[in-house]
Design a protein around this motif. Structure first.
Motif, PDB file in Angstrom:
ATOM      1  N   LEU A 151      44.280 158.542  71.706  1.00 55.28           N
ATOM      2  CA  LEU A 151      42.840 158.630  71.481  1.00 55.28           C
ATOM      3  C   LEU A 151      42.468 160.110  71.318  1.00 55.28           C
ATOM      4  O   LEU A 151      42.702 160.904  72.213  1.00 55.28           O
ATOM      5  CB  LEU A 151      42.123 157.992  72.663  1.00 55.28           C
ATOM      6  CG  LEU A 151      40.665 157.600  72.454  1.00 55.28           C
ATOM      7  CD1 LEU A 151      40.255 156.541  73.449  1.00 55.28           C
ATOM      8  CD2 LEU A 151      39.743 158.790  72.522  1.00 55.28           C
ATOM      9  N   VAL A 152      41.895 160.460  70.163  1.00 53.61           N
ATOM     10  CA  VAL A 152      41.665 161.885  69.886  1.00 53.61           C
ATOM     11  C   VAL A 152      40.194 162.227  69.621  1.00 53.61           C
ATOM     12  O   VAL A 152      39.833 163.407  69.588  1.00 53.61           O
ATOM     13  CB  VAL A 152      42.518 162.371  68.680  1.00 53.61           C
ATOM     14  CG1 VAL A 152      43.983 162.453  69.050  1.00 53.61           C
ATOM     15  CG2 VAL A 152      42.329 161.476  67.465  1.00 53.61           C
ATOM     16  N   ALA A 153      39.358 161.212  69.413  1.00 55.32           N
ATOM     17  CA  ALA A 153      37.957 161.480  69.063  1.00 55.32           C
ATOM     18  C   ALA A 153      37.163 160.190  69.221  1.00 55.32           C
ATOM     19  O   ALA A 153      37.734 159.114  69.484  1.00 55.32           O
ATOM     20  CB  ALA A 153      37.870 161.971  67.616  1.00 55.32           C
ATOM     21  N   VAL A 154      35.831 160.304  69.088  1.00 50.97           N
ATOM     22  CA  VAL A 154      35.002 159.094  69.007  1.00 50.97           C
ATOM     23  C   VAL A 154      34.061 159.231  67.822  1.00 50.97           C
ATOM     24  O   VAL A 154      33.708 160.340  67.408  1.00 50.97           O
ATOM     25  CB  VAL A 154      34.171 158.830  70.296  1.00 50.97           C
ATOM     26  CG1 VAL A 154      35.076 158.603  71.494  1.00 50.97           C
ATOM     27  CG2 VAL A 154      33.177 159.955  70.567  1.00 50.97           C
ATOM     28  N   LEU A 155      33.683 158.081  67.299  1.00 48.97           N
ATOM     29  CA  LEU A 155      32.654 158.003  66.257  1.00 48.97           C
ATOM     30  C   LEU A 155      31.412 157.439  66.937  1.00 48.97           C
ATOM     31  O   LEU A 155      31.463 156.362  67.543  1.00 48.97           O
ATOM     32  CB  LEU A 155      33.140 157.073  65.130  1.00 48.97           C
ATOM     33  CG  LEU A 155      32.135 156.649  64.060  1.00 48.97           C
ATOM     34  CD1 LEU A 155      31.482 157.838  63.370  1.00 48.97           C
ATOM     35  CD2 LEU A 155      32.834 155.767  63.011  1.00 48.97           C
ATOM     36  N   ASP A 156      30.320 158.182  66.854  1.00 46.27           N
ATOM     37  CA  ASP A 156      29.096 157.825  67.578  1.00 46.27           C
ATOM     38  C   ASP A 156      27.968 157.610  66.573  1.00 46.27           C
ATOM     39  O   ASP A 156      27.791 158.426  65.661  1.00 46.27           O
ATOM     40  CB  ASP A 156      28.751 158.990  68.528  1.00 46.27           C
ATOM     41  CG  ASP A 156      27.498 158.740  69.355  1.00 46.27           C
ATOM     42  OD1 ASP A 156      27.001 157.605  69.379  1.00 46.27           O
ATOM     43  OD2 ASP A 156      27.020 159.711  69.978  1.00 46.27           O
ATOM     44  N   VAL A 157      27.219 156.523  66.725  1.00 43.10           N
ATOM     45  CA  VAL A 157      26.049 156.289  65.865  1.00 43.10           C
ATOM     46  C   VAL A 157      24.856 155.941  66.745  1.00 43.10           C
ATOM     47  O   VAL A 157      24.957 155.128  67.668  1.00 43.10           O
ATOM     48  CB  VAL A 157      26.279 155.135  64.854  1.00 43.10           C
ATOM     49  CG1 VAL A 157      25.129 155.105  63.844  1.00 43.10           C
ATOM     50  CG2 VAL A 157      27.608 155.250  64.137  1.00 43.10           C
ATOM     51  N   ASP A 158      23.720 156.585  66.449  1.00 43.82           N
ATOM     52  CA  ASP A 158      22.480 156.334  67.184  1.00 43.82           C
ATOM     53  C   ASP A 158      21.430 155.765  66.233  1.00 43.82           C
ATOM     54  O   ASP A 158      21.396 156.121  65.052  1.00 43.82           O
ATOM     55  CB  ASP A 158      21.901 157.647  67.730  1.00 43.82           C
ATOM     56  CG  ASP A 158      22.702 158.223  68.874  1.00 43.82           C
ATOM     57  OD1 ASP A 158      23.826 157.752  69.108  1.00 43.82           O
ATOM     58  OD2 ASP A 158      22.193 159.148  69.523  1.00 43.82           O
TER      59      ASP A 158
END
Ligand code: SME
Length: 152
Positions: A119-126
């Protein structure tokens, strides 16, 4: 165009970017732009990159956001800890939610792994609407995440 079709188009465009991939920042920046422009109601969309014990702001589209997040609170941290997509219908009801912009009302965070399954990152949506995201968004964004594994 319905949401299903919009994700289909977005995925196609992301794949095209990955084919031309030369640099991680560039590919992630265009991925954020594709998602922001294809999907209605995406107020903020972007990446946080896991660096030691923090998540650092990566390429994004939308208003300025928190530059770093700790791993002990918030929706992004939860996605890292659990290694699964986190859907939040009402951010005010999520204990420890980190409010980078007070207009955000609901949120979805998808963990991103590389081909070595780290796991190297996250994709975030608001979104500024309550309960904007559904399982369809989870599936659509997870499909994008699966493609991005190749460049992470
Ligand atoms: N709300 C997130 C912080 C990042 S912003 O939404 C851009 C969280 O609780 O981790």
């Amino acid at each position: 165009m319905n949401k299903h079709e919009a994700y289909g188009w977005a995925l196609k465009q992301v794949r095209a970017q990955i084919k031309r991939h030369v640099d991680r920042v560039a590919t992630l920046a265009n991925t954020a732009a594709i998602l922001k422009h294809r999907l209605p109601g995406f107020f903020w969309v972007g990446f946080y990159i896991l660096r030691e014990d923090k998540l650092l702001l990566g390429p994004f589209q939308g208003p300025p956001a928190c530059m770093q997040l700790s791993l002990d609170k918030g929706v992004c941290a939860e996605a890292v800890k659990k290694g699964t997509t986190i859907l939040v219908d009402d951010v005010d009801k999520f204990p420890g939610h980190v409010a980078c912009d007070g207009r955000s009302r609901s949120e979805i965070v998808v963990p991103l792994s590389n081909l070595a399954d780290q796991l190297v990152a996250v994709l975030d949506v608001d979104s500024t609407e309550l309960a904007h995201f559904s399982d369809e968004d989870a599936k659509g964004l997870e499909a994008v995440a699966a493609e991005l594994a190749q460049i992470l």
